[in-house]
Scaffold this active site. Structure first.
Site, mmCIF file in Angstrom:
data_model
loop_
_atom_site.group_PDB
_atom_site.id
_atom_site.type_symbol
_atom_site.label_atom_id
_atom_site.label_comp_id
_atom_site.label_asym_id
_atom_site.label_seq_id
_atom_site.Cartn_x
_atom_site.Cartn_y
_atom_site.Cartn_z
ATOM 1 N N ARG A 88 11.164 -2.499 -13.776
ATOM 2 C CA ARG A 88 11.540 -3.926 -13.845
ATOM 3 C C ARG A 88 11.050 -4.621 -15.106
ATOM 4 N N LYS A 110 0.704 -15.589 -10.408
ATOM 5 C CA LYS A 110 -0.543 -14.817 -10.523
ATOM 6 C C LYS A 110 -1.715 -15.715 -10.901
ATOM 7 N N THR A 144 3.109 2.166 -2.336
ATOM 8 C CA THR A 144 3.517 2.640 -3.673
ATOM 9 C C THR A 144 2.462 2.266 -4.720
ATOM 10 N N PHE A 165 10.079 -9.321 -12.589
ATOM 11 C CA PHE A 165 11.076 -8.692 -13.471
ATOM 12 C C PHE A 165 11.117 -9.503 -14.754
ATOM 13 N N GLY A 191 0.794 -1.234 0.000
ATOM 14 C CA GLY A 191 0.000 0.000 0.000
ATOM 15 C C GLY A 191 0.823 1.280 0.000
ATOM 16 N N TYR A 212 -1.829 -11.557 -18.147
ATOM 17 C CA TYR A 212 -1.158 -12.779 -18.616
ATOM 18 C C TYR A 212 -1.299 -13.934 -17.607
HETATM 19 C C1 HXC Z 1 17.353 -12.579 -13.150
HETATM 20 C C2 HXC Z 1 17.076 -11.902 -10.951
HETATM 21 C C3 HXC Z 1 16.722 -10.588 -11.369
HETATM 22 C C4 HXC Z 1 16.724 -10.323 -12.791
HETATM 23 C C5 HXC Z 1 16.660 -10.651 -9.197
HETATM 24 N N1 HXC Z 1 17.030 -11.871 -9.605
HETATM 25 N N2 HXC Z 1 16.469 -9.849 -10.271
HETATM 26 N N3 HXC Z 1 17.382 -12.884 -11.815
HETATM 27 N N4 HXC Z 1 17.042 -11.337 -13.633
HETATM 28 N N5 HXC Z 1 16.390 -9.123 -13.264
HETATM 29 C C6 HXC Z 1 17.360 -13.012 -8.763
HETATM 30 C C7 HXC Z 1 18.528 -12.725 -7.834
HETATM 31 O O1 HXC Z 1 19.779 -12.873 -8.498
HETATM 32 C C8 HXC Z 1 18.308 -13.776 -6.754
HETATM 33 O O2 HXC Z 1 18.697 -15.056 -7.189
HETATM 34 C C9 HXC Z 1 16.779 -13.838 -6.647
HETATM 35 O O3 HXC Z 1 16.278 -13.314 -7.888
HETATM 36 C C10 HXC Z 1 16.256 -12.981 -5.521
HETATM 37 O O4 HXC Z 1 16.726 -11.683 -5.716
HETATM 38 P P1 HXC Z 1 16.861 -10.638 -4.495
HETATM 39 O O5 HXC Z 1 17.234 -9.333 -5.070
HETATM 40 O O6 HXC Z 1 17.673 -11.224 -3.420
HETATM 41 O O7 HXC Z 1 15.334 -10.685 -3.967
HETATM 42 P P2 HXC Z 1 14.523 -9.671 -3.112
HETATM 43 O O8 HXC Z 1 15.417 -8.647 -2.478
HETATM 44 O O9 HXC Z 1 13.645 -10.485 -2.261
HETATM 45 O O10 HXC Z 1 13.630 -8.869 -4.221
HETATM 46 C C11 HXC Z 1 12.578 -9.477 -4.869
HETATM 47 C C12 HXC Z 1 12.531 -9.043 -6.338
HETATM 48 C C13 HXC Z 1 12.619 -7.512 -6.497
HETATM 49 C C14 HXC Z 1 11.256 -9.634 -6.921
HETATM 50 C C15 HXC Z 1 13.733 -9.658 -7.091
HETATM 51 O O11 HXC Z 1 12.504 -7.149 -7.865
HETATM 52 C C16 HXC Z 1 11.547 -6.797 -5.720
HETATM 53 O O12 HXC Z 1 11.723 -6.523 -4.532
HETATM 54 N N6 HXC Z 1 10.376 -6.455 -6.319
HETATM 55 C C17 HXC Z 1 9.261 -5.839 -5.620
HETATM 56 C C18 HXC Z 1 8.491 -4.854 -6.437
HETATM 57 C C19 HXC Z 1 8.123 -5.281 -7.843
HETATM 58 O O13 HXC Z 1 8.679 -6.249 -8.382
HETATM 59 N N7 HXC Z 1 7.186 -4.541 -8.429
HETATM 60 C C20 HXC Z 1 6.739 -4.815 -9.763
HETATM 61 C C21 HXC Z 1 5.450 -5.534 -9.777
HETATM 62 S S1 HXC Z 1 4.851 -5.242 -11.362
HETATM 63 P P3 HXC Z 1 20.120 -15.710 -6.726
HETATM 64 O O14 HXC Z 1 20.090 -17.058 -7.308
HETATM 65 O O15 HXC Z 1 21.173 -14.830 -7.327
HETATM 66 O O16 HXC Z 1 20.136 -15.701 -5.229
HETATM 67 C C22 HXC Z 1 3.939 -6.471 -11.928
HETATM 68 C C23 HXC Z 1 3.223 -6.059 -13.201
HETATM 69 C C24 HXC Z 1 2.927 -7.139 -14.130
HETATM 70 O O17 HXC Z 1 3.890 -7.522 -11.389
HETATM 71 C C25 HXC Z 1 2.098 -6.772 -15.335
HETATM 72 C C26 HXC Z 1 2.484 -5.647 -16.184
HETATM 73 C C27 HXC Z 1 1.660 -5.471 -17.417
HETATM 74 P P1 NAP Z 2 4.970 -1.559 -7.100
HETATM 75 O O1 NAP Z 2 4.799 -0.114 -6.822
HETATM 76 O O2 NAP Z 2 6.331 -2.095 -7.259
HETATM 77 O O3 NAP Z 2 4.175 -2.368 -6.000
HETATM 78 C C1 NAP Z 2 4.600 -3.560 -5.430
HETATM 79 C C2 NAP Z 2 4.428 -3.416 -3.931
HETATM 80 O O4 NAP Z 2 4.623 -4.683 -3.325
HETATM 81 C C3 NAP Z 2 5.421 -2.453 -3.309
HETATM 82 O O5 NAP Z 2 4.733 -1.539 -2.505
HETATM 83 C C4 NAP Z 2 6.323 -3.325 -2.457
HETATM 84 O O6 NAP Z 2 6.723 -2.636 -1.275
HETATM 85 C C5 NAP Z 2 5.398 -4.492 -2.143
HETATM 86 N N1 NAP Z 2 6.160 -5.717 -1.897
HETATM 87 C C6 NAP Z 2 7.030 -6.318 -2.758
HETATM 88 N N2 NAP Z 2 7.565 -7.388 -2.191
HETATM 89 C C7 NAP Z 2 7.007 -7.484 -0.943
HETATM 90 C C8 NAP Z 2 7.169 -8.397 0.117
HETATM 91 N N3 NAP Z 2 7.998 -9.428 0.027
HETATM 92 N N4 NAP Z 2 6.451 -8.183 1.243
HETATM 93 C C9 NAP Z 2 5.606 -7.144 1.343
HETATM 94 N N5 NAP Z 2 5.401 -6.257 0.360
HETATM 95 C C10 NAP Z 2 6.106 -6.426 -0.773
HETATM 96 O O7 NAP Z 2 4.193 -1.938 -8.451
HETATM 97 P P2 NAP Z 2 2.685 -1.744 -8.894
HETATM 98 O O8 NAP Z 2 2.702 -1.539 -10.359
HETATM 99 O O9 NAP Z 2 1.972 -0.767 -8.032
HETATM 100 O O10 NAP Z 2 2.113 -3.199 -8.638
HETATM 101 C C11 NAP Z 2 1.050 -3.424 -7.728
HETATM 102 C C12 NAP Z 2 0.298 -4.667 -8.136
HETATM 103 O O11 NAP Z 2 -0.278 -4.501 -9.424
HETATM 104 C C13 NAP Z 2 1.165 -5.912 -8.225
HETATM 105 O O12 NAP Z 2 0.418 -7.027 -7.776
HETATM 106 C C14 NAP Z 2 1.418 -6.047 -9.706
HETATM 107 O O13 NAP Z 2 1.708 -7.369 -10.089
HETATM 108 C C15 NAP Z 2 0.080 -5.590 -10.238
HETATM 109 N N6 NAP Z 2 0.081 -5.165 -11.636
HETATM 110 C C16 NAP Z 2 0.697 -4.016 -12.000
HETATM 111 C C17 NAP Z 2 0.644 -3.623 -13.329
HETATM 112 C C18 NAP Z 2 1.272 -2.357 -13.812
HETATM 113 O O14 NAP Z 2 1.345 -2.159 -15.017
HETATM 114 N N7 NAP Z 2 1.708 -1.466 -12.935
HETATM 115 C C19 NAP Z 2 -0.013 -4.416 -14.251
HETATM 116 C C20 NAP Z 2 -0.610 -5.598 -13.838
HETATM 117 C C21 NAP Z 2 -0.575 -5.956 -12.519
HETATM 118 P P3 NAP Z 2 8.138 -2.885 -0.535
HETATM 119 O O15 NAP Z 2 9.196 -2.796 -1.562
HETATM 120 O O16 NAP Z 2 8.164 -1.809 0.508
HETATM 121 O O17 NAP Z 2 8.030 -4.235 0.086
#
Ligand code: HXC
Ligand code: NAP
Length: 303
Positions: free
Chosen positions: A219, A182, A36, A117, A34, A167
């Site tokens: 990402r 998902k 971001t 990612f 909540g 997707y």
């Molecule tokens: C390959 C990767 C990678 C990359 C991380 N890893 N990034 N591998 N390519 N780009 C690998 C690391 O090397 C590691 O593996 C493992 O993943 C875990 O990485 P950490 O950085 O240690 O993990 P962590 O700190 O827990 O972070 C989780 C995360 C990070 C998912 C990797 O991106 C994150 O915190 N994301 C949160 C927010 C987010 O993703 N928001 C977007 C949602 S958008 P090894 O083997 O090296 O240990 C979304 C929209 C979809 O879902 C639809 C759009 C249309």
């Molecule tokens: P975002 O800003 O990166 O949101 C992801 C949120 O999840 C962040 O606030 C992050 O906060 C939290 N989070 C990640 N890992 C977590 C963990 N281990 N524990 C607790 N919280 C965690 O991206 P967004 O675009 O708003 O995405 C929100 C939702 O929409 C996601 O489910 C995403 O898959 C979905 N979605 C987004 C899009 C798009 O185009 N934006 C499209 C389809 C679906 P912290 O880093 O503080 O933990």
């Protein structure tokens, strides 16, 4: 004005709140992620309509800043924060304890936190797969199970909303862990809509197409080179907006949708339909060529 300008204008997002201001008066919402992007927008929308919100994610400083900003911009709103990694059920339990103590048991649960990612799948380690699946699927399960058990005990109903992606339905290359997780989230919601309807719970999902947020786009399109392509295949020729998805989310967790459960609503400006239609790429055929093609078809003899 170009046709794309016209489209932009005719499909403009509504930035106003579509439900009455007191829709969520006295209600408590638990929103993961909540601080971001989409989670923040949903928190703002629910607060605007009277809900008290508990926002949860890993970064407490981000959560606190969001809470401060929203409380400043919406007089009378109440937002508490709890740092928790949703992968850890004990941390989730502590966050829910805080919500219950400070606000009460949640009436609304938004499972929005996610990790994702782009990557060729063959480059992923087991830990990379696990990280995304644990955040998205296990995180949603941890939050849902913890809160639901308390609600069942208290004989209190609630509305659960999962944020998935388009997707999740058919999968997608280059985001395979996210696609797997998902679709699991959607299955969880549909399954529990059936099993737990008896407890007064409703479970729905929104499957969004692209909506600009820093977390997602940094990402999924780190160089910025894929966004035009994305935009071109969306029939409404623009990205979704936070105001729009927050309005739909509010409707789905409100009593105005009280007979809707087990649904997954695509919210994507038509992107999924444009990708699945066999002949949709004929959009590229110029008008002049259609005369020629039509004549050819009409001249076919026999059979
Ligand atoms: C390959 C990767 C990678 C990359 C991380 N890893 N990034 N591998 N390519 N780009 C690998 C690391 O090397 C590691 O593996 C493992 O993943 C875990 O990485 P950490 O950085 O240690 O993990 P962590 O700190 O827990 O972070 C989780 C995360 C990070 C998912 C990797 O991106 C994150 O915190 N994301 C949160 C927010 C987010 O993703 N928001 C977007 C949602 S958008 P090894 O083997 O090296 O240990 C979304 C929209 C979809 O879902 C639809 C759009 C249309
Ligand atoms: P975002 O800003 O990166 O949101 C992801 C949120 O999840 C962040 O606030 C992050 O906060 C939290 N989070 C990640 N890992 C977590 C963990 N281990 N524990 C607790 N919280 C965690 O991206 P967004 O675009 O708003 O995405 C929100 C939702 O929409 C996601 O489910 C995403 O898959 C979905 N979605 C987004 C899009 C798009 O185009 N934006 C499209 C389809 C679906 P912290 O880093 O503080 O933990």
């Amino acid at each position: 004005m170009s046709s794309s300008d016209l489209l932009q204008k005719s499909f403009r997002a509504v930035s106003k709140c579509m439900l009455p201001k007191d829709t969520f008066k006295g209600k408590v919402a638990f929103v993961t992620g909540g601080g971001t992007g989409i989670g923040r927008a949903i928190t703002e929308r629910l607060s605007e309509m009277g809900a008290s919100c508990c926002i949860v994610s890993r970064k407490l400083d981000v959560l606190d800043k969001t809470a401060e900003d929203i409380q400043k911009s919406i007089p009378g709103s109440k937002i508490i924060t709890a740092a928790a990694d949703v992968r850890n059920p004990d941390a989730v339990a502590i966050a829910v304890d805080k919500c219950v103590k400070d606000l009460g048991l949640p009436n609304i649960v938004i499972n929005n936190a996610a990790g994702n990612f782009i990557s060729p799948t063959e480059r992923l380690s087991s830990n990379a797969f696990r990280s995304v699946i644990d955040i998205v699927l296990m995180g949603t399960i941890n939050v849902t199970m913890d809160i639901a058990k308390r609600l069942i005990e208290a004989k209190q109903g609630a509305n659960f909303l999962g944020i998935t992606t388009i997707y999740a339905h058919y999968g997608s290359g280059y985001v395979v862990p996210s696609a797997c997780a998902k679709s699991g989230v959607q299955t969880l919601h549909r399954s529990l809509a059936s099993e737990w309807g008896k407890y007064g719970f409703r479970f729905n999902c929104i499957a969004p197409g692209p909506i600009y947020t820093k977390g997602a786009f940094s990402r999924l399109d780190p160089s910025g080179q894929f966004s035009d392509q994305m935009m071109n295949r969306i029939p409404t020729k623009r990205l979704g907006e936070l105001e729009e998805i927050s309005n739909l989310a509010a409707y789905l967790v409100s009593d105005y949708s009280s007979w809707m459960t087990g649904e997954v609503i695509n919210f994507d400006g038509g992107e999924l339909m444009s990708m699945v239609g066999e002949f949709n790429s004929l959009e590229k055929v110029p008008q002049e060529q259609w005369d020629e093609l039509t004549a050819m078809i009409k001249n076919v003899k026999g059979s």
